[in-house]
Design a protein around this motif. Structure first.
Motif: not given
Length: 349
Positions: A150-171
């Motif tokens: 709904l309007d005003g709600q924050i959408v989020m997800e979690k994938t711990p592998r992103y932190f150590v993935s070399a490509d994730s920051p740019a993507r």
């Protein structure tokens, strides 16, 4: 017959004259004070009134989880068809505004479950692995995995592998420069042992922790930083890639140990970082002595408290003291560098 036709014509004329009179009366009111119209619309809330009602209701209830929302419409489960129709007008699938990007075995699942208590958070249940594994599927595919919000709600997800993935920051940066990033960090040695414990649960024949921690499988050799459970704990190295794309103000580091001992305190800081009202508080938690982990008090519509799955809080193998000392020496400079980068001392020995 002539009289009836005459009566019908007179009735039509009368209806036409009344409609015309109402039109001119409305026009006169508008011309006499047009500010009233502007004032009315500017005074309307930016959030759909049904959405605001839902928020107010849940803020007082405090124990409603995201599971209470219908995944197809984003409306509260049990809402009337009229309410559901109204909410569907504003409930949409959006790209996430916040990501829990790491770290594995740091407490990311616990954090996500705790955040899902908040009525203004909508989170994907499973890990999408979009930025590290499925990036070629495109943003539309990624958006389709997100829950309706709904309007005003924050959408989020979690994938711990992103932190150590070399490509994730740019993507991630290509998706949104303003996304908020959350990292749950934990003593890298304890984290590595927990990681190894999970590996053993799936592959019982795996070699010992001690032999895998050192080059050539010998405890007399150098520490093997390429072994994944140890490599993930080099937080400063991984963080450097993220800081090349995002300012530190857009990143929040959750103290994994304190998430266990003081979940309400850590949740207060996370809610502040996300710009949320502090709705998830200490009254939502109790400490489960058996699991050695905080659980959630019973949820609305349930007679049972909610703890994380049986894989959480399982016993770790006993590691030789000499191995722990060697790993402490190895991680010390990396930890100190990490403390400097984030401006926080986590107290790991």
């Amino acid at each position: 017959m002539a009289k009836e036709r005459c009566f019908q014509l007179d009735a039509r004329k009368l209806f036409f004259m009344l409609s015309l009179a109402v039109f001119f009366l409305s026009l006169c009111i508008l011309l006499s004070d047009p500010g009233q119209v502007v004032e009315y619309w500017s005074a309307q809330p930016s959030v759909h009134p049904v959405t605001q009602l839902y928020r107010n209701k849940n803020a007082s209830a405090n124990m409603l989880t995201n599971a209470s929302l219908d995944e197809s419409t984003g409306a509260p489960a049990g809402a009337t068809s009229t309410d559901a129709t109204d909410m569907e007008l504003t409930a949409t699938r959006r790209l996430p505004q916040a990501l829990i990007i790491g770290v594995k075995k740091g407490g990311t699942r616990a954090l996500l479950e705790f955040l899902r208590l908040h009525p203004d958070v909508r989170a994907a249940g499973s890990e999408p692995h979009f930025f590290d594994r499925h990036y070629d599927r495109g943003l539309d595919w990624y958006r389709s995995l997100m829950p309706k919000a709904l309007d005003g709600q924050i959408v989020m997800e979690k994938t711990p592998r992103y932190f150590v993935s070399a490509d994730s920051p740019a993507r991630v940066h290509a998706m949104s420069r303003d996304v908020k990033l959350i990292v749950v960090v934990r003593d890298p040695i304890t984290r590595a042992i927990s990681d190894y414990t999970q590996i053993v649960s799936k592959t019982p024949s795996v070699a010992s922790f001690e032999s895998l921690s050192f080059r050539n499988g010998s405890t007399g050799a150098e520490v093997n930083p390429r072994w994944s459970p140890l490599w993930i704990g080099l937080y400063a190295r991984h963080l450097e890639r993220w800081l090349a794309y995002f300012p530190s103000a857009q990143m929040h580091f959750v103290h994994g140990e304190r998430l266990v001992t003081d979940p309400a305190g850590e949740m207060a800081r996370v809610q502040d970082f996300l710009g949320l009202e502090r709705i998830v508080t200490d009254k939502h938690f109790y400490f489960n002595q058996t699991k050695g982990f905080p659980c959630l008090k019973k949820l609305e519509g349930s007679s049972q408290p909610h703890c994380l799955g049986r894989t959480k809080g399982r016993a770790h193998p006993q590691i030789q003291d000499g191995v722990i000392r060697r790993l402490s020496e190895f991680y010390r400079p990396h930890n100190l560098r990490f403390y400097e980068m984030v401006g926080q001392d986590f107290g790991w020995q």
